[in-house]
Scaffold this motif. Sequence first.
Motif: not given
Length: 349
Positions: A110-116, A120-121, A126-131, A288-291
């Motif tokens: 999940a971290y790898e996907n949402l920080t790819s 968009k930056q 700018k925020f740890p959405f995974t956590g 795909a990365l976000i979902v």
Amino acid sequence: MAMMNFKLQCLLPAFLLLSILVTPSIIAAACQCPEEQEEDGGVRNKTLALKYKIIAIATILLAGILGTFVPLLGKVFPALSPDKDIFFVVKAFAAGVILATGFIHVLPDAYENLTSPKLKQNPWAKFPFTGLVSMVAAIATLMVDAGASSYYTRLHLHKAQSESNPDEETHPVGHHAHASAEFVGSSTEILRHRVISQVLELGVVVHSVIIGIGMGVSETPSTIKPLVAAITFHQLFEGMGLGGCIAQAKLRTRAAVIMAVFFCLTTPIGIAIGIGVTNSYDQDSPTALIVEGILNAASSGILIYMALVDLLAADFMSLRMQSNAKLQFFANVALILGAALMSLLAIWA
């Protein structure tokens, strides 16, 4: 109780089935990937890759059936009954597997996907959405767990109080109240196990669908081969944990079988979906990365909470475990072994 259990048993499979059907469609709609490309430096071979995928469907399905149904055979084989010590040891092993799945397999994905860098930056970098998603999922699981249990407790306490008759000579009030309290406690415990089994299935199934789709879209045999063995063991171990929870829930045979079968089919269905959308699915597209990232993060929060609170803490802090040093020792060993083996699988999957 009957109505509540009916709703839980009907809505959960419906929600999971909907997620299985809708997720790849959402992802595929935004994907435009070329048909010919190499994956991770490997050589593409559609025919050989399809052969491995078919083998994977068969072996993963068999492993899921074996892992899930063995703990459900307590009525046939008394040694596997939830009342036996060996059941606590097997459950500790399975809890270690589920805990490692959440921390080692799902959360890093999940971290790898949402920080790819392909996202968009703003806002993803700018925020740890995974956590955040994982935390929200864990809190939501707690609320469902506590809310369902407290609702059922209040319902039966009120029913017991309304049915008590102070003028009844044959059954003193004190005895009646004591019996009612024991009944409520037993019923509440059963309900908690039912909620646990269904919420745990939700967390496990979401991840199973995602890894199934990931294997299904791959056309590189060198990538698929190690995944077949890794995911097979993955389903076997997770199935043991889920099967143990279903066994403790004391569901009707039909409901237990439906839950077990649904779990067994999710990864093979995910692989089949992946095969179907191979030419239109791009795992590196922003959609795909976000979902996948959000679903994996939510799944990790559910799995971590369930493993620590409902599986490990409930058993390890129980009077039965703490009054039996031998059982506690073997349960600790099983927990570490399960977590270690599942963590080791991260090398290949």
